[in-house]
Design a protein around this motif. Structure first.
Motif, PDB file in Angstrom:
ATOM      1  N   PHE A 197       0.832  -1.203   0.000  1.00  0.00           N
ATOM      2  CA  PHE A 197       0.000   0.000   0.000  1.00  0.00           C
ATOM      3  C   PHE A 197       0.867   1.254   0.000  1.00  0.00           C
ATOM      4  N   SER A 198       1.907   1.254   0.832  1.00  0.00           N
ATOM      5  CA  SER A 198       2.780   2.424   0.930  1.00  0.00           C
ATOM      6  C   SER A 198       3.482   2.707  -0.390  1.00  0.00           C
ATOM      7  N   SER A 199       4.057   1.668  -1.004  1.00  0.00           N
ATOM      8  CA  SER A 199       4.763   1.852  -2.272  1.00  0.00           C
ATOM      9  C   SER A 199       3.806   2.251  -3.392  1.00  0.00           C
ATOM     10  N   LEU A 200       2.637   1.603  -3.441  1.00  0.00           N
ATOM     11  CA  LEU A 200       1.661   1.913  -4.482  1.00  0.00           C
ATOM     12  C   LEU A 200       1.160   3.342  -4.357  1.00  0.00           C
ATOM     13  N   GLY A 201       0.892   3.777  -3.119  1.00  0.00           N
ATOM     14  CA  GLY A 201       0.410   5.139  -2.910  1.00  0.00           C
ATOM     15  C   GLY A 201       1.420   6.178  -3.365  1.00  0.00           C
ATOM     16  N   GLU A 202       2.691   5.988  -3.011  1.00  0.00           N
ATOM     17  CA  GLU A 202       3.726   6.949  -3.386  1.00  0.00           C
ATOM     18  C   GLU A 202       4.001   6.910  -4.888  1.00  0.00           C
ATOM     19  N   CYS A 203       4.009   5.707  -5.479  1.00  0.00           N
ATOM     20  CA  CYS A 203       4.241   5.588  -6.927  1.00  0.00           C
ATOM     21  C   CYS A 203       3.142   6.288  -7.716  1.00  0.00           C
ATOM     22  N   LEU A 204       1.887   6.027  -7.334  1.00  0.00           N
ATOM     23  CA  LEU A 204       0.764   6.621  -8.059  1.00  0.00           C
ATOM     24  C   LEU A 204       0.746   8.134  -7.884  1.00  0.00           C
ATOM     25  N   PHE A 205       1.019   8.606  -6.687  1.00  0.00           N
ATOM     26  CA  PHE A 205       1.043  10.041  -6.407  1.00  0.00           C
ATOM     27  C   PHE A 205       2.119  10.744  -7.225  1.00  0.00           C
ATOM     28  N   SER A 206       3.351  10.234  -7.190  1.00  0.00           N
ATOM     29  CA  SER A 206       4.448  10.873  -7.915  1.00  0.00           C
ATOM     30  C   SER A 206       4.242  10.786  -9.427  1.00  0.00           C
ATOM     31  N   ALA A 207       3.713   9.655  -9.911  1.00  0.00           N
ATOM     32  CA  ALA A 207       3.457   9.511 -11.347  1.00  0.00           C
ATOM     33  C   ALA A 207       2.387  10.499 -11.798  1.00  0.00           C
ATOM     34  N   TRP A 208       1.344  10.675 -10.983  1.00  0.00           N
ATOM     35  CA  TRP A 208       0.272  11.620 -11.336  1.00  0.00           C
ATOM     36  C   TRP A 208       0.835  13.032 -11.463  1.00  0.00           C
ATOM     37  N   VAL A 209       1.669  13.449 -10.501  1.00  0.00           N
ATOM     38  CA  VAL A 209       2.226  14.802 -10.535  1.00  0.00           C
ATOM     39  C   VAL A 209       3.075  14.997 -11.784  1.00  0.00           C
ATOM     40  N   ILE A 210       3.966  14.046 -12.076  1.00  0.00           N
ATOM     41  CA  ILE A 210       4.850  14.179 -13.246  1.00  0.00           C
ATOM     42  C   ILE A 210       4.045  14.246 -14.533  1.00  0.00           C
ATOM     43  N   LEU A 211       3.083  13.341 -14.701  1.00  0.00           N
ATOM     44  CA  LEU A 211       2.292  13.297 -15.934  1.00  0.00           C
ATOM     45  C   LEU A 211       1.399  14.534 -16.068  1.00  0.00           C
ATOM     46  N   ALA A 212       0.846  14.996 -14.945  1.00  0.00           N
ATOM     47  CA  ALA A 212      -0.022  16.176 -14.999  1.00  0.00           C
ATOM     48  C   ALA A 212       0.762  17.408 -15.428  1.00  0.00           C
ATOM     49  N   VAL A 213       1.942  17.601 -14.849  1.00  0.00           N
ATOM     50  CA  VAL A 213       2.770  18.756 -15.206  1.00  0.00           C
ATOM     51  C   VAL A 213       3.269  18.633 -16.636  1.00  0.00           C
ATOM     52  N   ALA A 214       3.681  17.424 -17.037  1.00  0.00           N
ATOM     53  CA  ALA A 214       4.183  17.221 -18.402  1.00  0.00           C
ATOM     54  C   ALA A 214       3.081  17.482 -19.433  1.00  0.00           C
ATOM     55  N   ARG A 215       1.883  17.038 -19.144  1.00  0.00           N
ATOM     56  CA  ARG A 215       0.762  17.238 -20.076  1.00  0.00           C
ATOM     57  C   ARG A 215       0.451  18.717 -20.260  1.00  0.00           C
ATOM     58  N   ARG A 216       0.439  19.473 -19.152  1.00  0.00           N
ATOM     59  CA  ARG A 216       0.145  20.891 -19.264  1.00  0.00           C
ATOM     60  C   ARG A 216       1.319  21.666 -19.878  1.00  0.00           C
ATOM     61  N   ALA A 217       2.555  21.173 -19.652  1.00  0.00           N
ATOM     62  CA  ALA A 217       3.709  21.796 -20.298  1.00  0.00           C
ATOM     63  C   ALA A 217       3.647  21.616 -21.803  1.00  0.00           C
ATOM     64  N   ALA A 218       3.184  20.431 -22.246  1.00  0.00           N
ATOM     65  CA  ALA A 218       3.033  20.180 -23.678  1.00  0.00           C
ATOM     66  C   ALA A 218       1.962  21.074 -24.290  1.00  0.00           C
ATOM     67  N   GLN A 219       1.029  21.548 -23.440  1.00  0.00           N
ATOM     68  CA  GLN A 219      -0.025  22.452 -23.906  1.00  0.00           C
ATOM     69  C   GLN A 219       0.403  23.918 -23.771  1.00  0.00           C
ATOM     70  N   ARG A 220       1.704  24.133 -23.506  1.00  0.00           N
ATOM     71  CA  ARG A 220       2.319  25.465 -23.446  1.00  0.00           C
ATOM     72  C   ARG A 220       1.796  26.308 -22.284  1.00  0.00           C
ATOM     73  N   VAL A 221       1.449  25.659 -21.171  1.00  0.00           N
ATOM     74  CA  VAL A 221       1.085  26.398 -19.961  1.00  0.00           C
ATOM     75  C   VAL A 221       2.371  26.830 -19.272  1.00  0.00           C
ATOM     76  N   LEU A 222       2.549  28.130 -19.060  1.00  0.00           N
ATOM     77  CA  LEU A 222       3.822  28.664 -18.588  1.00  0.00           C
ATOM     78  C   LEU A 222       4.239  28.063 -17.245  1.00  0.00           C
ATOM     79  N   ASP A 223       3.327  28.033 -16.278  1.00  0.00           N
ATOM     80  CA  ASP A 223       3.682  27.486 -14.953  1.00  0.00           C
ATOM     81  C   ASP A 223       4.158  26.041 -15.063  1.00  0.00           C
ATOM     82  N   ALA A 224       3.503  25.264 -15.892  1.00  0.00           N
ATOM     83  CA  ALA A 224       3.897  23.867 -16.063  1.00  0.00           C
ATOM     84  C   ALA A 224       5.255  23.753 -16.740  1.00  0.00           C
TER      85      ALA A 224
END
Length: 255
Positions: A197-224
């Motif tokens: 549970f601990s490993s899955l929670g941290e993996c999913l959390f960190s993966a979500w943050v990276i993918l969310a920021v990368a997706r918005r960066a690809a959409q040319r959002v300055l903060d991302a």
């Protein structure tokens, strides 16, 4: 019934023996083991990392104990200063949110920063104070979840990411991961399930943050775009560490 606490070095004074012929003293120690734990678990007095067990005059022994606690506080000084900085940063977000309540990223970053600040401080506090283990694990779990859930919602509002069932799922799974130690301590789940549970929670959390920021960066959002590199490095390390905790052989070939 005994109470499980994190072990602290202690000094015990023995009664003085005035009779000159009494050369032998017997010291009896009563040790309690939690029945929820298996037989391999430690209990009772132990040296742990302290390694300063001594027999002698009270004053020198107490002096060594005082020196030990002073060294612990000195070693934790940098972390405690960092803890204070995060707490102050979180508190400073409160007036910013009150002035601009439409910008909810101030609120959620404040919650995340304050939680992480207290998490750092309390994580080192148990080195010099005998916390009750169940209380310590619950507080740490709550602060860890407050940090991760706050960051998920912070990035959601900052980058204009729509909050949907995926966001809720990430927060809920991270809740299970953050509280896995408390569930395990209470005997609700086993060691392997808790680690999973601990490993899955941290993996999913960190993966979500990276993918969310990368997706918005690809959409040319300055903060991302500005956050992409530091977020990828920081949360990428968290992702790999969590993965290796569950699968120790991951990345072993590069060591």
């Amino acid at each position: 019934q005994g109470v499980r606490r994190y072990s602290m070095p202690s000094v015990f004074d023995l009664p003085s023996e005035k009779r000159a012929f009494a050369q032998t003293h017997v010291v009896a120690l009563r040790v309690w083991f939690d029945p929820q734990l298996d037989g391999s678990s430690e209990g009772g007095p132990n040296g742990s990392s302290v390694r300063i067990a001594s027999v002698g005059e009270s004053a020198p022994v107490r002096s060594r104990l005082s020196d030990f606690f002073a060294l612990q506080r000195q070693a934790a000084a940098v972390t405690l200063e960092l803890s204070l900085l995060f707490i102050l940063a979180g508190i400073m977000c409160i007036p910013l949110f009150l002035m601009e309540q439409s910008n909810k990223e101030y609120l959620w970053y404040g919650i995340a920063a304050t939680s992480f600040g207290f998490l750092l401080g309390i994580s080192f506090d148990h080195l010099t104070h005998g916390w009750r283990i169940s209380t310590f694990l619950f507080v740490i779990s709550l602060l860890a979840w407050g940090t991760s859930a706050g960051l998920v919602l912070f990035f959601s509002y900052l980058l204009g990411i729509k909050r949907n069932w995926i966001t809720v799922l990430v927060i809920l799974i991270n809740f299970a991961g953050a509280f896995s130690s408390s569930f395990q301590d209470a005997g609700l789940i086993g060691n392997h399930t808790g680690n999973l549970f601990s490993s899955l929670g941290e993996c999913l959390f960190s993966a979500w943050v990276i993918l969310a920021v990368a997706r918005r960066a690809a959409q040319r959002v300055l903060d991302a775009m500005l956050l992409l590199v530091p977020v990828t490095i920081d949360f990428g390390i968290l992702f790999l560490d969590s993965l290796r905790r569950e699968f120790p052989t991951v990345g072993a070939s590069i060591e």
